[in-house]
Design an enzyme around this catalytic site. Structure first.
Site, short mmCIF file in Angstrom:
data_model
loop_
_atom_site.label_atom_id
_atom_site.label_comp_id
_atom_site.label_asym_id
_atom_site.label_seq_id
_atom_site.Cartn_x
_atom_site.Cartn_y
_atom_site.Cartn_z
N TYR A 152 -10.37 18.81 -13.15
CA TYR A 152 -10.18 17.38 -12.83
C TYR A 152 -10.88 16.50 -13.89
O TYR A 152 -10.30 15.55 -14.39
CB TYR A 152 -10.74 17.12 -11.43
CG TYR A 152 -10.61 15.71 -10.93
CD1 TYR A 152 -9.40 15.22 -10.48
CD2 TYR A 152 -11.72 14.87 -10.88
CE1 TYR A 152 -9.28 13.91 -10.00
CE2 TYR A 152 -11.63 13.57 -10.39
CZ TYR A 152 -10.40 13.09 -9.95
OH TYR A 152 -10.29 11.81 -9.47
N LYS A 156 -9.26 13.78 -16.51
CA LYS A 156 -9.63 12.37 -16.51
C LYS A 156 -10.22 11.95 -17.86
O LYS A 156 -9.97 10.84 -18.34
CB LYS A 156 -10.62 12.07 -15.37
CG LYS A 156 -10.01 12.28 -13.98
CD LYS A 156 -8.80 11.40 -13.75
CE LYS A 156 -8.28 11.45 -12.34
NZ LYS A 156 -7.13 10.57 -12.11
P1 NAP Z 1 -5.15 10.08 -2.55
O1 NAP Z 1 -5.48 9.23 -1.38
O2 NAP Z 1 -5.29 11.55 -2.45
O3 NAP Z 1 -3.66 9.71 -3.01
C1 NAP Z 1 -3.06 10.40 -4.08
C2 NAP Z 1 -1.68 9.85 -4.33
O4 NAP Z 1 -1.08 10.60 -5.38
C3 NAP Z 1 -0.77 9.94 -3.11
O5 NAP Z 1 0.03 8.79 -3.04
C4 NAP Z 1 0.07 11.17 -3.41
O6 NAP Z 1 1.32 11.03 -2.76
C5 NAP Z 1 0.18 11.09 -4.93
N1 NAP Z 1 0.46 12.38 -5.57
C6 NAP Z 1 -0.29 13.50 -5.54
N2 NAP Z 1 0.32 14.48 -6.23
C7 NAP Z 1 1.48 13.96 -6.71
C8 NAP Z 1 2.55 14.48 -7.48
N3 NAP Z 1 2.57 15.75 -7.91
N4 NAP Z 1 3.60 13.66 -7.77
C9 NAP Z 1 3.61 12.38 -7.32
N5 NAP Z 1 2.63 11.83 -6.61
C10 NAP Z 1 1.57 12.62 -6.29
O7 NAP Z 1 -6.00 9.67 -3.82
P2 NAP Z 1 -6.79 8.32 -4.18
O8 NAP Z 1 -8.19 8.51 -3.78
O9 NAP Z 1 -6.02 7.12 -3.77
O10 NAP Z 1 -6.76 8.45 -5.78
C11 NAP Z 1 -5.84 7.79 -6.60
C12 NAP Z 1 -6.25 8.03 -8.06
O11 NAP Z 1 -7.59 7.58 -8.26
C13 NAP Z 1 -6.23 9.50 -8.47
O12 NAP Z 1 -5.78 9.63 -9.79
C14 NAP Z 1 -7.70 9.89 -8.38
O13 NAP Z 1 -8.00 10.95 -9.23
C15 NAP Z 1 -8.36 8.60 -8.83
N6 NAP Z 1 -9.73 8.48 -8.38
C16 NAP Z 1 -10.07 8.47 -7.06
C17 NAP Z 1 -11.40 8.34 -6.69
C18 NAP Z 1 -11.83 8.31 -5.26
O14 NAP Z 1 -13.05 8.32 -5.01
N7 NAP Z 1 -10.95 8.26 -4.29
C19 NAP Z 1 -12.40 8.26 -7.67
C20 NAP Z 1 -12.02 8.28 -9.00
C21 NAP Z 1 -10.70 8.38 -9.36
P3 NAP Z 1 2.25 12.25 -2.27
O15 NAP Z 1 1.34 13.26 -1.66
O16 NAP Z 1 3.20 11.59 -1.31
O17 NAP Z 1 2.94 12.73 -3.48
#
Ligand code: NAP
Length: 244
Positions: A152, A156
């Site tokens: 991961y 990133k």
């Molecule tokens: P989340 O709640 O797990 O949502 C992930 C999203 O990505 C969902 O809409 C999922 O939809 C979609 N997804 C996953 N695999 C996919 C694929 N193969 N094709 C198309 N869509 C896909 O995650 P989040 O926390 O909102 O995170 C969003 C972004 O922010 C990510 O890149 C994550 O790495 C980054 N981020 C998050 C955090 C945190 O603390 N939450 C911190 C730093 C960075 P489906 O399952 O319907 O496809």
């Protein structure tokens, strides 16, 4: 004011959904993309109910063919894409010593290769429009490293490098490319953390709270706006001060 079209990947929930809502509120037409069409349709309908323009489209970021096809379809239905938010991301955590190749490949393929292929699929349209915004959602751990997340973190950190290269390649066409690096944000991705882990993390954050999806969406909406037209290749930390 001309209406621009924004495509947000991973828009079915969490940060992506918050970004789609913020971009719609700012007057953009939004295309919500992820794998789960039912959730996307519901999200698009809720944006339309609030007076925004939104449509849903399935995409699988782990498959270059799916990305190319879906973006073609999005352009056919919604017109040229002016704003791309590469937000979809997955984790497959484990210590490097035991990490399976599948878990390494799946995370790199979805988070990094997927973002590159999506950017490639929209850039010629943006060049023709002579206006574009690509915003990559990276992570604080891409800047700091994190044990148990080598795949991961590499994806990133790769997104950060990709952001800077694309920014240099596309600047002459008035396309800006920036990244946002969220800290710990309360979504499904971090719901697996225990209360104890959350307390420990919060104690390391100067602003003394975990972030909300709207904190990230506000930064994305700013970078997508005309107000950010002189900002490119920037890595915007939205992490409550946990890494400076
Ligand atoms: P989340 O709640 O797990 O949502 C992930 C999203 O990505 C969902 O809409 C999922 O939809 C979609 N997804 C996953 N695999 C996919 C694929 N193969 N094709 C198309 N869509 C896909 O995650 P989040 O926390 O909102 O995170 C969003 C972004 O922010 C990510 O890149 C994550 O790495 C980054 N981020 C998050 C955090 C945190 O603390 N939450 C911190 C730093 C960075 P489906 O399952 O319907 O496809």
């Amino acid at each position: 004011m001309t209406t621009r079209t924004a495509l947000v990947t991973g828009a079915s929930r969490g940060i992506g959904l918050a970004c789609a809502k913020a971009l719609a509120k700012a007057g953009n037409k939004v295309v919500l993309a992820a794998r789960n069409l039912e959730k996307l349709e519901a999200a698009a309908a809720s944006i339309r109910e609030e007076g925004g323009q939104a449509l849903a489209i399935t995409i699988d970021l782990s498959s270059p063919e799916s990305i190319q096809e879906s973006i073609k379809k999005a352009i056919a239905e919604a017109g040229p894409i002016h704003i791309l938010v590469n937000n979809a991301g997955v984790t497959k955590d484990g210590l490097s010593m035991r990490m399976k190749m599948d878990d390494w490949n799946q995370v790199i393929q979805t988070n990094l290769t997927g973002a590159f292929v999506a950017a490639q699929a929209v850039m010629s349209g943006m060049m023709k429009e002579r206006w574009g915004r690509i915003i990559n959602i990276a992570s604080v751990v891409g800047e700091m490293g994190n044990p148990g997340q080598a795949n991961y973190v590499a994806s990133k950190a790769g997104l950060i490098g990709l952001t800077k290269s694309l920014a240099q390649e596309l600047a002459s066409r008035n396309i800006t490319v920036n990244a946002v690096t969220p800290g710990f944000i309360e979504t499904d991705m971090t719901a697996v953390l225990s209360d104890e882990q959350k307390e420990r993390i919060t104690s390391l954050i100067p602003l003394k709270r975990l972030g909300q999806a709207d904190d990230i969406a506000a930064a994305v909406a700013f970078l997508a706006s005309d107000n950010a037209s002189y900002i490119t290749g920037h890595i915007l930390k939205v992490n409550g001060g946990m890494y400076m």
